[in-house]
Scaffold this motif. Structure first.
Motif, short mmCIF file in Angstrom:
data_model
loop_
_atom_site.label_atom_id
_atom_site.label_comp_id
_atom_site.label_asym_id
_atom_site.label_seq_id
_atom_site.Cartn_x
_atom_site.Cartn_y
_atom_site.Cartn_z
N ALA A 145 1.85 -1.78 12.80
CA ALA A 145 2.18 -3.19 12.62
C ALA A 145 1.71 -3.67 11.25
O ALA A 145 2.44 -4.41 10.55
N ALA A 146 0.51 -3.24 10.83
CA ALA A 146 0.00 -3.62 9.51
C ALA A 146 0.87 -3.03 8.40
O ALA A 146 1.15 -3.70 7.39
N LEU A 147 1.31 -1.79 8.57
CA LEU A 147 2.16 -1.16 7.57
C LEU A 147 3.52 -1.87 7.46
O LEU A 147 4.00 -2.15 6.36
N ARG A 148 4.11 -2.17 8.60
CA ARG A 148 5.43 -2.81 8.58
C ARG A 148 5.35 -4.21 7.99
O ARG A 148 6.25 -4.64 7.26
N LYS A 149 4.27 -4.91 8.29
CA LYS A 149 4.09 -6.24 7.72
C LYS A 149 3.92 -6.17 6.21
O LYS A 149 4.53 -6.93 5.45
N ALA A 150 3.09 -5.21 5.76
CA ALA A 150 2.83 -5.08 4.33
C ALA A 150 4.06 -4.61 3.57
O ALA A 150 4.27 -4.97 2.40
N ALA A 151 4.90 -3.79 4.22
CA ALA A 151 6.04 -3.19 3.53
C ALA A 151 7.29 -4.05 3.59
O ALA A 151 8.33 -3.64 3.05
N GLN A 152 7.20 -5.22 4.19
CA GLN A 152 8.37 -6.10 4.23
C GLN A 152 8.79 -6.48 2.82
O GLN A 152 7.96 -6.74 1.97
N PRO A 153 10.12 -6.54 2.57
CA PRO A 153 10.60 -6.89 1.22
C PRO A 153 10.15 -8.29 0.83
O PRO A 153 10.04 -9.16 1.67
#
Length: 282
Positions: free
Chosen positions: A274-282
């Motif tokens: 979840a932290a990775l997906r949040k950080a990697a959002q465009p």
């Protein structure tokens, strides 16, 4: 009952209900152990005995609920204390010193590194990867990096072997996600650089199923490893051929900034993804 009184009653009832939920979800344990070190942030590194029904014997950091209560505690103190664990925090209190022992310390005057927190920049470093190639802080600039600290001879299942299993599951999830696969790297840094040379790390990586496309390992000069470990508040002390150490896993952005820090081994695959997906959002 008027409307104001009714609303107040509901508020009080809700507060009582929340307190009951909090009390029910908090677990308390009596722990005994030996204080190995005091950290700059006030935490204590304690080599504790088994906590029946909860945790095997290991060395880990504990955060005192009240720093004033722990102010006089020192390395070498054998202590008994209460450990309180809830869904979002864990603290230690009610310390009682039950004895004294001599302990070694790996801290020396002038050898302090500022402890990293979210938003800080990872300090410069120069290491070697599992292939013997240079791996410096500049390598963090192209991807998000999840860093943890291990050593290949670690015999405690809840420590490095657990981190290897967690990273293996994380690697699988990242590889299966087209949005993350090209943008995320896993990096395991050894705490035992004299033994864990590149060839040892390469063999270890193969044994735990690491795919070098997603998961790398790093070693280097002991001074470099020690400096990085201190920056991430990872305590490590030689104990024969093994090490007593604490655990830290961190998410680093492509700009070298610390985005998340997870202490111990309790972080989950879901929260890290979840932290990775949040950080990697465009």
């Amino acid at each position: 009952m008027n409307l104001r009184s009714f609303a107040l009653a509901l508020l009080l009832l809700g507060s009582t209900h929340l307190s009951l939920i909090s009390a029910e979800t908090e677990k308390t344990f009596t722990v005994t152990g030996l204080i190995k070190a005091r950290l700059d942030d006030g935490a204590l590194v304690i080599q504790h005995e088994e906590i029946p029904g909860y945790m095997a014997a290991m060395t880990m950091r504990f955060t005192p609920a009240d720093p004033r209560e722990a102010a006089t505690l020192q390395p070498g103190d054998r202590v008994r204390f209460r450990y309180r664990v809830s869904d979002d925090t864990d603290v230690a209190d009610r310390f009682v010193v039950t004895g004294k022992e001599a302990v070694k310390t790996n801290s020396t005057p002038g050898n302090r590194t500022r402890r990293l927190k979210s938003g800080d920049t990872v300090p410069t470093f120069s290491l070697l990867d599992e292939n013997g190639n240079a791996f410096t802080h500049a390598a963090l600039n192209d991807r998000f990096t999840v860093i943890t600290f291990i050593f290949t001879r670690c015999p405690v299942p809840e420590y490095c072997p657990a981190m290897a299993l967690k990273f293996g599951a994380l690697q699988k999830a990242i590889a299966a996600d087209p949005a993350l696969a090209p943008r995320v790297r896993l990096l395991s840094i050894t705490l035992d650089p004299e033994f864990d040379r590149p060839d040892i790390l390469a063999a270890y990586g193969k044994a735990v199923g690491a795919n070098p496309v997603h998961w790398n390992f790093a070693t280097g000069e002991k001074s470099q490893i020690d400096s990085l470990a201190r920056a991430f508040a990872v305590y490590a002390e030689r104990n024969g051929v093994t090490l007593d150490h604490t655990l830290c896993t961190a998410l680093i952005g492509p700009d070298g900034l610390v985005l998340e820090l997870w202490r111990g081994n309790a972080w989950s695959l879901d929260e890290t993804l979840a932290a990775l997906r949040k950080a990697a959002q465009p």
